[in-house]
Design an enzyme around this catalytic site. Structure first.
Site, short mmCIF file in Angstrom:
data_model
loop_
_atom_site.label_atom_id
_atom_site.label_comp_id
_atom_site.label_asym_id
_atom_site.label_seq_id
_atom_site.Cartn_x
_atom_site.Cartn_y
_atom_site.Cartn_z
N GLU A 100 0.85 -1.19 0.00
CA GLU A 100 0.00 0.00 0.00
C GLU A 100 0.89 1.25 0.00
O GLU A 100 2.03 1.21 0.47
CB GLU A 100 -0.92 -0.06 1.24
CG GLU A 100 -1.86 1.10 1.44
CD GLU A 100 -2.88 1.32 0.32
OE1 GLU A 100 -2.47 1.57 -0.83
OE2 GLU A 100 -4.10 1.29 0.63
N ASP A 101 0.35 2.33 -0.51
CA ASP A 101 1.14 3.56 -0.55
C ASP A 101 1.19 4.24 0.82
O ASP A 101 2.25 4.64 1.29
CB ASP A 101 0.61 4.55 -1.61
CG ASP A 101 -0.88 4.86 -1.47
OD1 ASP A 101 -1.56 4.23 -0.62
OD2 ASP A 101 -1.37 5.74 -2.21
N ASP A 104 -3.27 5.89 6.76
CA ASP A 104 -3.59 7.13 7.46
C ASP A 104 -4.44 6.77 8.68
O ASP A 104 -3.91 6.47 9.74
CB ASP A 104 -4.30 8.05 6.46
CG ASP A 104 -4.53 9.45 6.98
OD1 ASP A 104 -3.90 9.84 7.97
OD2 ASP A 104 -5.36 10.17 6.39
N LYS A 132 1.08 7.32 8.76
CA LYS A 132 0.84 8.50 9.59
C LYS A 132 0.31 8.03 10.95
O LYS A 132 -0.90 7.87 11.12
CB LYS A 132 -0.21 9.41 8.93
CG LYS A 132 0.24 10.04 7.62
CD LYS A 132 -0.89 10.89 7.04
CE LYS A 132 -0.48 11.64 5.81
NZ LYS A 132 -1.63 12.32 5.16
N PHE A 153 -0.39 16.38 4.19
CA PHE A 153 -0.75 15.80 2.89
C PHE A 153 0.46 15.71 1.97
O PHE A 153 1.15 16.70 1.74
CB PHE A 153 -1.86 16.63 2.23
CG PHE A 153 -2.41 15.96 1.00
CD1 PHE A 153 -3.32 14.91 1.12
CD2 PHE A 153 -2.00 16.35 -0.26
CE1 PHE A 153 -3.81 14.27 -0.01
CE2 PHE A 153 -2.50 15.71 -1.39
CZ PHE A 153 -3.40 14.68 -1.26
N ASP A 160 -1.39 10.87 -5.33
CA ASP A 160 -1.96 11.95 -6.13
C ASP A 160 -2.59 13.06 -5.29
O ASP A 160 -2.92 12.87 -4.12
CB ASP A 160 -3.05 11.40 -7.05
CG ASP A 160 -4.34 11.08 -6.28
OD1 ASP A 160 -4.25 10.39 -5.25
OD2 ASP A 160 -5.41 11.56 -6.70
N ARG A 166 1.03 11.90 -9.53
CA ARG A 166 1.51 10.54 -9.27
C ARG A 166 2.86 10.28 -9.94
O ARG A 166 3.62 9.43 -9.50
CB ARG A 166 0.51 9.50 -9.81
CG ARG A 166 -0.81 9.46 -9.08
CD ARG A 166 -1.59 8.20 -9.47
NE ARG A 166 -3.00 8.29 -9.13
CZ ARG A 166 -3.52 8.01 -7.94
NH1 ARG A 166 -2.73 7.64 -6.96
NH2 ARG A 166 -4.81 8.12 -7.73
P1 5GP Z 1 -6.99 5.63 5.47
O1 5GP Z 1 -8.13 4.73 5.16
O2 5GP Z 1 -5.81 4.90 6.09
O3 5GP Z 1 -7.41 6.82 6.26
O4 5GP Z 1 -6.55 6.27 4.13
C1 5GP Z 1 -5.75 5.65 3.23
C2 5GP Z 1 -5.92 6.32 1.89
O5 5GP Z 1 -6.07 7.75 2.01
C3 5GP Z 1 -4.67 6.12 1.08
O6 5GP Z 1 -4.73 4.93 0.32
C4 5GP Z 1 -4.64 7.36 0.22
O7 5GP Z 1 -5.41 7.15 -0.94
C5 5GP Z 1 -5.33 8.43 1.05
N1 5GP Z 1 -4.35 9.32 1.73
C6 5GP Z 1 -4.14 9.46 3.05
N2 5GP Z 1 -3.21 10.38 3.31
C7 5GP Z 1 -2.78 10.83 2.10
C8 5GP Z 1 -1.79 11.80 1.69
O8 5GP Z 1 -1.09 12.46 2.49
N3 5GP Z 1 -1.65 11.98 0.35
C9 5GP Z 1 -2.38 11.29 -0.58
N4 5GP Z 1 -2.14 11.55 -1.86
N5 5GP Z 1 -3.31 10.39 -0.23
C10 5GP Z 1 -3.50 10.14 1.09
#
Ligand code: 5GP
Length: 176
Positions: A100-101, A104, A132, A153, A160, A166
């Protein structure tokens, strides 16, 4: 400093630092999975560059599949159902590593994990480029983490802002 659509970003983690760290993760995974043939599940779109760079440095036999996550609310019961689109491999009984990228809140990853576990793999581990910790709401174990970052962010290296950025080779953070 760079502009992506209407926002200004500054360099945060360089391409070189990203590659160095990703190579270390690849080495660690290669050691941990020696004698096994793991199946990597890369989550599109964000993880495509991380997956490509990591996989080039994985030194053991492996397979990779790219999947998209579709989440929808069920009409009948409560909760969200997550489906993995594009998963054609039979993952039952296999060691799976999710790529996964960014994690959060952890909500997305928890849902992915449930969807993967429902297919009864031998084991599931998570490799995320970015994490994070301040935003985490779910109790999930992240086995391989590239960088822990504050709740700001970021864009680039696969991630993206509104569909853009990206392709940027470095990771950038939104200028405050
Ligand atoms: P979560 O479900 O863990 O809150 O969110 C994960 C998703 O939120 C990631 O796969 C990504 O798409 C998006 N996301 C969370 N933080 C960032 C960020 O700082 N930059 C970007 N581009 N996407 C983020």
């Amino acid at each position: 400093m760079i502009q992506v659509k209407d926002k200004t970003f500054e360099t945060y983690i360089t391409e070189e630092a990203l590659r160095e760290r990703v190579n270390i993760l690849a080495r660690q995974i290669s050691e941990d999975y020696g004698g096994k043939t793991p199946l990597f599940l890369a989550i599109l779109n964000g993880a495509f560059i991380f997956a490509a760079d990591l996989l080039k440095q994985v030194a053991i036999p492996c397979e990779i599949s790219f999947v998209k996550v579709a989440s929808y609310h069920q009409m009948q019961s409560s909760g969200t159902v997550t489906e993995l689109i594009g998963l054609t491999e039979n993952i039952a009984g296999r060691p799976v590593i999710i790529l996964e990228d960014i994690v959060d809140t952890g909500i997305t990853m928890e849902q992915i994990l449930q969807a993967v576990q429902a297919k009864e793999p031998e084991s599931v581990k998570i490799a995320t480029l970015l994490f994070k910790p301040d935003a985490l709401q779910k109790n999930i174990q992240l086995d391989y983490v590239g960088f822990q970052i504050p709740s700001r962010f970021v864009v680039g290296y696969g991630l993206d802002y509104d569909g853009h950025g990206r392709n940027l080779p470095h990771l950038y953070v939104l200028k405050e």
